[in-house]
Design a protein around this motif. Structure first.
Motif, PDB file in Angstrom:
ATOM      1  N   GLN A  28      56.810  27.925  52.536  1.00  0.00           N
ATOM      2  CA  GLN A  28      55.780  28.681  51.789  1.00  0.00           C
ATOM      3  C   GLN A  28      54.414  28.742  52.454  1.00  0.00           C
ATOM      4  OE1 GLN A  28      56.793  26.565  47.660  1.00  0.00           O
ATOM      5  NE2 GLN A  28      55.899  28.575  47.510  1.00  0.00           N
ATOM      6  N   LYS A  29      53.897  30.079  52.524  1.00  0.00           N
ATOM      7  CA  LYS A  29      52.583  30.236  53.238  1.00  0.00           C
ATOM      8  C   LYS A  29      51.423  30.117  52.274  1.00  0.00           C
ATOM      9  CE  LYS A  29      51.189  34.499  54.488  1.00  0.00           C
ATOM     10  NZ  LYS A  29      51.165  35.738  55.213  1.00  0.00           N
ATOM     11  N   TYR A  30      50.462  29.294  52.963  1.00  0.00           N
ATOM     12  CA  TYR A  30      49.122  29.100  52.271  1.00  0.00           C
ATOM     13  C   TYR A  30      47.829  29.426  53.197  1.00  0.00           C
ATOM     14  CZ  TYR A  30      52.139  26.328  48.994  1.00  0.00           C
ATOM     15  OH  TYR A  30      52.981  25.938  48.209  1.00  0.00           O
ATOM     16  N   SER A  31      46.895  29.693  52.562  1.00  0.00           N
ATOM     17  CA  SER A  31      45.458  29.918  53.205  1.00  0.00           C
ATOM     18  C   SER A  31      44.811  28.724  53.372  1.00  0.00           C
ATOM     19  CB  SER A  31      44.872  31.047  52.600  1.00  0.00           C
ATOM     20  OG  SER A  31      45.260  32.100  52.670  1.00  0.00           O
ATOM     21  N   ASN A  32      43.829  28.744  54.010  1.00  0.00           N
ATOM     22  CA  ASN A  32      43.056  27.448  54.273  1.00  0.00           C
ATOM     23  C   ASN A  32      42.446  26.952  53.005  1.00  0.00           C
ATOM     24  OD1 ASN A  32      41.568  25.364  55.651  1.00  0.00           O
ATOM     25  ND2 ASN A  32      39.782  26.584  56.165  1.00  0.00           N
ATOM     26  N   MET A  33      42.399  25.579  52.955  1.00  0.00           N
ATOM     27  CA  MET A  33      42.135  25.095  51.514  1.00  0.00           C
ATOM     28  C   MET A  33      41.396  23.706  51.841  1.00  0.00           C
ATOM     29  SD  MET A  33      45.932  23.910  50.127  1.00  0.00           S
ATOM     30  CE  MET A  33      46.863  25.107  51.053  1.00  0.00           C
ATOM     31  N   ALA A  34      40.924  23.179  50.781  1.00  0.00           N
ATOM     32  CA  ALA A  34      40.410  21.878  50.532  1.00  0.00           C
ATOM     33  C   ALA A  34      41.516  20.752  50.646  1.00  0.00           C
ATOM     34  CB  ALA A  34      39.477  21.634  49.304  1.00  0.00           C
ATOM     35  N   TYR A  35      41.236  19.727  51.142  1.00  0.00           N
ATOM     36  CA  TYR A  35      42.207  18.651  51.168  1.00  0.00           C
ATOM     37  C   TYR A  35      42.767  18.283  49.858  1.00  0.00           C
ATOM     38  CZ  TYR A  35      44.722  14.612  52.294  1.00  0.00           C
ATOM     39  OH  TYR A  35      45.742  13.501  52.492  1.00  0.00           O
ATOM     40  N   ASP A  36      41.924  17.994  48.943  1.00  0.00           N
ATOM     41  CA  ASP A  36      42.566  17.651  47.571  1.00  0.00           C
ATOM     42  C   ASP A  36      43.709  18.684  47.135  1.00  0.00           C
ATOM     43  OD1 ASP A  36      40.911  15.659  47.482  1.00  0.00           O
ATOM     44  OD2 ASP A  36      39.342  16.323  46.026  1.00  0.00           O
ATOM     45  N   GLU A  37      43.505  19.971  47.294  1.00  0.00           N
ATOM     46  CA  GLU A  37      44.293  20.882  47.042  1.00  0.00           C
ATOM     47  C   GLU A  37      45.626  20.897  47.824  1.00  0.00           C
ATOM     48  OE1 GLU A  37      44.716  25.976  46.640  1.00  0.00           O
ATOM     49  OE2 GLU A  37      42.813  25.196  47.276  1.00  0.00           O
ATOM     50  N   LEU A  38      45.449  20.572  49.162  1.00  0.00           N
ATOM     51  CA  LEU A  38      46.651  20.347  49.968  1.00  0.00           C
ATOM     52  C   LEU A  38      47.389  19.255  49.419  1.00  0.00           C
ATOM     53  CD1 LEU A  38      48.224  20.820  52.683  1.00  0.00           C
ATOM     54  CD2 LEU A  38      46.380  19.843  53.914  1.00  0.00           C
ATOM     55  N   LYS A  39      46.564  18.124  49.244  1.00  0.00           N
ATOM     56  CA  LYS A  39      47.274  16.753  48.885  1.00  0.00           C
ATOM     57  C   LYS A  39      48.090  16.994  47.483  1.00  0.00           C
ATOM     58  CE  LYS A  39      45.888  11.987  48.201  1.00  0.00           C
ATOM     59  NZ  LYS A  39      46.819  11.676  46.963  1.00  0.00           N
ATOM     60  N   GLY A  40      47.681  18.087  46.520  1.00  0.00           N
ATOM     61  CA  GLY A  40      48.314  18.129  45.362  1.00  0.00           C
ATOM     62  C   GLY A  40      49.527  18.947  45.574  1.00  0.00           C
ATOM     63  N   ILE A  41      49.688  19.976  46.714  1.00  0.00           N
ATOM     64  CA  ILE A  41      50.708  20.708  46.887  1.00  0.00           C
ATOM     65  C   ILE A  41      51.652  19.633  47.652  1.00  0.00           C
ATOM     66  CG2 ILE A  41      51.510  22.460  48.296  1.00  0.00           C
ATOM     67  CD1 ILE A  41      48.622  23.954  47.930  1.00  0.00           C
ATOM     68  N   ILE A  42      51.339  18.800  48.555  1.00  0.00           N
ATOM     69  CA  ILE A  42      52.248  18.053  49.140  1.00  0.00           C
ATOM     70  C   ILE A  42      53.078  17.014  48.273  1.00  0.00           C
ATOM     71  CG2 ILE A  42      52.472  16.209  51.028  1.00  0.00           C
ATOM     72  CD1 ILE A  42      50.332  17.608  52.464  1.00  0.00           C
ATOM     73  N   ASP A  43      52.019  16.451  47.134  1.00  0.00           N
ATOM     74  CA  ASP A  43      52.618  15.474  46.249  1.00  0.00           C
ATOM     75  C   ASP A  43      53.760  16.172  45.495  1.00  0.00           C
ATOM     76  OD1 ASP A  43      51.224  13.431  47.309  1.00  0.00           O
ATOM     77  OD2 ASP A  43      49.509  13.772  45.753  1.00  0.00           O
ATOM     78  N   GLU A  44      53.456  17.216  45.200  1.00  0.00           N
ATOM     79  CA  GLU A  44      54.241  18.188  44.248  1.00  0.00           C
ATOM     80  C   GLU A  44      55.847  18.152  45.016  1.00  0.00           C
ATOM     81  OE1 GLU A  44      54.465  22.868  42.589  1.00  0.00           O
ATOM     82  OE2 GLU A  44      52.642  21.513  42.132  1.00  0.00           O
ATOM     83  N   LYS A  45      55.629  18.857  46.447  1.00  0.00           N
ATOM     84  CA  LYS A  45      56.864  19.118  46.988  1.00  0.00           C
ATOM     85  C   LYS A  45      57.704  17.523  47.416  1.00  0.00           C
ATOM     86  CE  LYS A  45      55.569  23.237  49.095  1.00  0.00           C
ATOM     87  NZ  LYS A  45      56.200  24.216  48.184  1.00  0.00           N
TER      88      LYS A  45
END
Length: 200
Positions: A180-197
């Motif tokens: 899934q493609k994502y643009s640049n983001m803050a680490y907290d947002e990235l962490k949330g996506i990874i934890d969800e996956k």
């Protein structure tokens, strides 16, 4: 976020002519990775060594990502080059000159010192890159051989073009997380996506 220019013009700007698939052996290009290949989450980062936003990502969020997920074997991380200009290509060729074991260490130096080494005329930039390579322990003759390897340059540009087209990458940094493609983001947002996956 830095926008890509047309790949045809890009190839012309960096090499003597446009790169044709039949002229470049992309099989010689090594995928630079960190973390276990069988991790539940795979992140592909498309980045350019001359992109300030990529430098910000590498000097901040990526360090946290490494500590929290890559070094704990939860994430397989793949770095893929994007070339806006010949200087980004040169930087990639220096980083790759050290092989897989030195690539990410040299990459850290390139992003940390981005403002310094990108400043100046082409000859000065080339010398700045050689200096970084030397600090990383690469012999001067080996550096010159890497920077003058036209076949490798063409292969890298063709490889970049294939990857960027496959994932419809048009800016950097772009992250592909489990396809899934994502643009640049803050680490907290990235962490949330990874934890969800990881929880799926």
């Amino acid at each position: 976020m830095k926008q890509l220019i047309a790949t045809g013009a890009l190839a012309l700007a960096m090499l003597a002519g446009p790169v044709q698939a039949q002229d470049a052996d992309t099989s010689q290009v090594t995928e630079m990775t960190m973390g276990p290949a069988d991790a539940k989450v795979t992140i592909i980062e498309y980045a350019s060594f001359t992109c300030p936003h990529c430098a910000s990502f590498h000097n901040g969020p990526l360090k946290e990502l490494k500590a929290d997920y890559i070094e704990t074997d939860k994430v397989h991380f793949i770095y893929r080059d994007v070339y806006f200009d010949r200087f980004g290509l040169w930087a990639s060729m220096v980083a790759r000159c050290g092989g897989e074991e030195k690539f990410f260490g040299i990459s850290d130096m390139l992003y940390e010192q981005q403002r310094e080494w990108t400043n100046g005329q082409p000859a000065e930039i080339a010398e700045n890159l050689r200096r970084i390579g030397k600090v990383a322990g690469i012999e001067p003759d080996a550096l010159d051989a890497c920077l003058n390897d036209e076949a490798k340059a063409k292969a890298l540009v063709a490889w970049y073009q294939e990857n960027a087209e496959a994932h419809e990458v048009n800016s950097t940094p772009t992250l592909i997380i489990n396809e899934q493609k994502y643009s640049n983001m803050a680490y907290d947002e990235l962490k949330g996506i990874i934890d969800e996956k990881l929880a799926e």
